[in-house]
Scaffold this motif. Structure first.
Motif, PDB file in Angstrom:
ATOM      1  N   ILE A  44       0.844  -1.210   0.000  1.00 49.44           N
ATOM      2  CA  ILE A  44       0.000   0.000   0.000  1.00 49.44           C
ATOM      3  C   ILE A  44       0.877   1.257   0.000  1.00 49.44           C
ATOM      4  N   MET A  45       1.852   1.281   0.900  1.00 51.81           N
ATOM      5  CA  MET A  45       2.629   2.511   1.083  1.00 51.81           C
ATOM      6  C   MET A  45       3.584   2.800  -0.076  1.00 51.81           C
ATOM      7  N   THR A  46       3.886   1.795  -0.887  1.00 54.00           N
ATOM      8  CA  THR A  46       4.786   2.049  -2.024  1.00 54.00           C
ATOM      9  C   THR A  46       4.015   2.182  -3.338  1.00 54.00           C
ATOM     10  N   THR A  47       2.687   2.279  -3.235  1.00 47.74           N
ATOM     11  CA  THR A  47       1.869   2.438  -4.452  1.00 47.74           C
ATOM     12  C   THR A  47       2.185   3.763  -5.149  1.00 47.74           C
ATOM     13  N   ARG A  48       2.304   3.702  -6.483  1.00 51.95           N
ATOM     14  CA  ARG A  48       2.544   4.915  -7.270  1.00 51.95           C
ATOM     15  C   ARG A  48       1.337   5.169  -8.163  1.00 51.95           C
ATOM     16  N   ALA A  49       1.140   6.425  -8.516  1.00 54.87           N
ATOM     17  CA  ALA A  49      -0.005   6.753  -9.377  1.00 54.87           C
ATOM     18  C   ALA A  49       0.228   6.245 -10.800  1.00 54.87           C
ATOM     19  N   GLU A  51       1.581   3.462 -12.141  1.00 55.12           N
ATOM     20  CA  GLU A  51       1.921   2.046 -12.357  1.00 55.12           C
ATOM     21  C   GLU A  51       1.456   1.538 -13.725  1.00 55.12           C
TER      22      GLU A  51
ATOM     23  N   TYR B 176      -6.126  -5.860 -11.906  1.00 55.71           N
ATOM     24  CA  TYR B 176      -4.926  -5.187 -11.394  1.00 55.71           C
ATOM     25  C   TYR B 176      -5.232  -3.702 -11.169  1.00 55.71           C
ATOM     26  N   HIS B 180      -5.007  -1.635  -7.834  1.00 54.08           N
ATOM     27  CA  HIS B 180      -4.148  -0.455  -7.805  1.00 54.08           C
ATOM     28  C   HIS B 180      -4.913   0.725  -7.211  1.00 54.08           C
ATOM     29  N   ALA B 182      -7.443   0.527  -5.244  1.00 54.94           N
ATOM     30  CA  ALA B 182      -7.677   0.231  -3.821  1.00 54.94           C
ATOM     31  C   ALA B 182      -6.443   0.603  -2.998  1.00 54.94           C
ATOM     32  N   ARG B 183      -5.254   0.246  -3.499  1.00 56.39           N
ATOM     33  CA  ARG B 183      -4.020   0.569  -2.767  1.00 56.39           C
ATOM     34  C   ARG B 183      -3.823   2.084  -2.666  1.00 56.39           C
ATOM     35  N   LEU B 184      -4.138   2.793  -3.770  1.00 57.24           N
ATOM     36  CA  LEU B 184      -4.001   4.255  -3.752  1.00 57.24           C
ATOM     37  C   LEU B 184      -4.925   4.877  -2.706  1.00 57.24           C
ATOM     38  N   LEU B 186      -6.177   3.434  -0.027  1.00 57.21           N
ATOM     39  CA  LEU B 186      -5.723   3.090   1.325  1.00 57.21           C
ATOM     40  C   LEU B 186      -4.492   3.911   1.712  1.00 57.21           C
ATOM     41  N   LYS B 187      -3.599   4.123   0.746  1.00 62.39           N
ATOM     42  CA  LYS B 187      -2.394   4.909   1.032  1.00 62.39           C
ATOM     43  C   LYS B 187      -2.775   6.333   1.440  1.00 62.39           C
ATOM     44  N   ILE B 190      -4.401   6.252   4.884  1.00 65.67           N
ATOM     45  CA  ILE B 190      -3.429   6.006   5.967  1.00 65.67           C
ATOM     46  C   ILE B 190      -2.631   7.289   6.253  1.00 65.67           C
ATOM     47  N   LEU B 200       4.897   3.740  10.796  1.00 66.18           N
ATOM     48  CA  LEU B 200       4.709   2.719   9.757  1.00 66.18           C
ATOM     49  C   LEU B 200       6.005   1.998   9.456  1.00 66.18           C
ATOM     50  N   ILE B 205       7.360  -1.481   7.597  1.00 71.54           N
ATOM     51  CA  ILE B 205       8.185  -1.397   6.394  1.00 71.54           C
ATOM     52  C   ILE B 205       9.531  -2.067   6.621  1.00 71.54           C
TER      53      ILE B 205
END
Lengths: 106, 207
Positions: A44-49, A51, B176, B180, B182-184, B186-187, B190, B200, B205
């Motif tokens: 989650i924390m390393t997600t980039r816009a 990708e 995918y 993607h 969903a991850r954005l 959540l990021k 957070i 974190l 990490i």
């Protein structure tokens, strides 16, 4: 003596393994271990816009795997493919099998 | 001596007098590569491998003109071979597993188990619990039902994207993108929480 290219490749593979997780891990119903949570939070924390998706990764995977085999710096050469492999367990799995397959024929 | 890319391309034209020999050679490359690459995969016997190789040859020959020459021809062919083989093996492994059932049995309990590591300090354990509660809340409130379902299936249950996509009536690429997004979400959520990046990093990490 260990081949420096091989060493570099091993380090990269280790990073991929610890990052995207291992697929064959047996999950117990309704619970998960801390490693899985860590992988999820890292993901989650390393997600980039910006990708790339699986189709774009597949398109470039052959070039990428040849760079890995040649011991080239993939983070500089193909950062988006590397990033995708760190986040997509399916593509990561295909990359690993392709790498093994190519090593067996060369 | 190994064929050059140009030789592969010209020999694999059906009108070429070297077509049959090129097919035999390509079959051997696929056989050797796939056997080694998929050695540890369950469900791959000789017969299945032969079927897969036949499928790959049928796929490759008509689209030989799409090969762009950015790598060795055999790398390109094996890339298609690996994708075809793994897609088939994943399908065989997961086709009888119901996505709805595994999601239902797991639910959101995945974050409630006792995952404290006794080697961590009490302070670090407290931060981890706080982060896990936050993560659980954000997964419940920030994601759509489809995003939550896909995330649980892929990240928690370890189902391949390909199979989750099939059961959700979509394709791997779209799934995918769904994950993607969903991850954005959540990021972003957070980062809005009252947690420092150090919290974190310390808890999740760094290993």
């Amino acid at each position: 003596m260990t081949d420096p290219f091989q060493k570099k490749t091993s380090r990269f593979l280790k990073k991929l393994f610890t990052f995207a997780g291992t697929r064959n891990k047996k999950m117990q119903k309704g619970s998960m271990d801390m490693d899985t949570i860590k992988q999820m939070v890292r993901g989650i924390m390393t997600t980039r816009a910006d990708e790339i998706d699986c189709a774009e990764c597949f398109e470039q995977l052959d070039q990428f795997v040849e760079l890995v085999l040649a011991g080239k710096n993939i983070s500089d050469a193909m950062p988006l493919v590397q990033h995708h492999l760190e986040h997509c367990p399916d593509c990561k799995e295909e990359f690993e099998v392709l790498l093994k397959a190519l090593r067996s024929i060369t | 001596m190994e064929r050059t890319n140009e030789e592969w391309l010209s020999d694999l034209k059906e009108s070429s007098p070297r077509f049959d020999a090129a097919i035999v050679e390509l079959r051997l490359v696929l056989q050797k590569g796939l056997s080694a690459g998929l050695k540890k995969w369950q469900g791959l016997n000789k017969e299945t491998l032969e079927d897969i190789i036949q499928d790959v040859l049928v796929k490759i020959v008509p689209k030989i003109d799409t090969f762009q020459g950015n790598c060795r021809f055999t790398t390109w062919a094996l890339k298609i071979g690996v994708n075809t083989a793994i897609t088939e093996l994943r399908h065989r492994r997961w086709r009888d597993v119901s996505l709805d059932e595994i999601i239902e049995s797991g639910g959101m309990n995945f974050l409630s188990g006792n995952m404290s590591n006794p080697s961590y300090s009490p302070e670090k354990q407290t931060i981890q619990h706080l982060l896990m509660d936050t993560l659980k809340r954000l997964i419940t409130t920030e994601l759509t039902e489809r995003q939550r379902k896909a995330l649980m299936a892929v990240r928690i249950q370890g189902m391949p994207l390909e199979e989750v996509a099939r059961q959700m009536g979509t394709n791997r690429n779209s799934l995918y993108k769904l994950l993607h997004d969903a991850r954005l979400r959540l990021k972003k959520a957070i980062l809005k929480e009252d947690l420092t990046p150090e919290d974190l990093i310390d808890s999740f990490i760094s290993s």
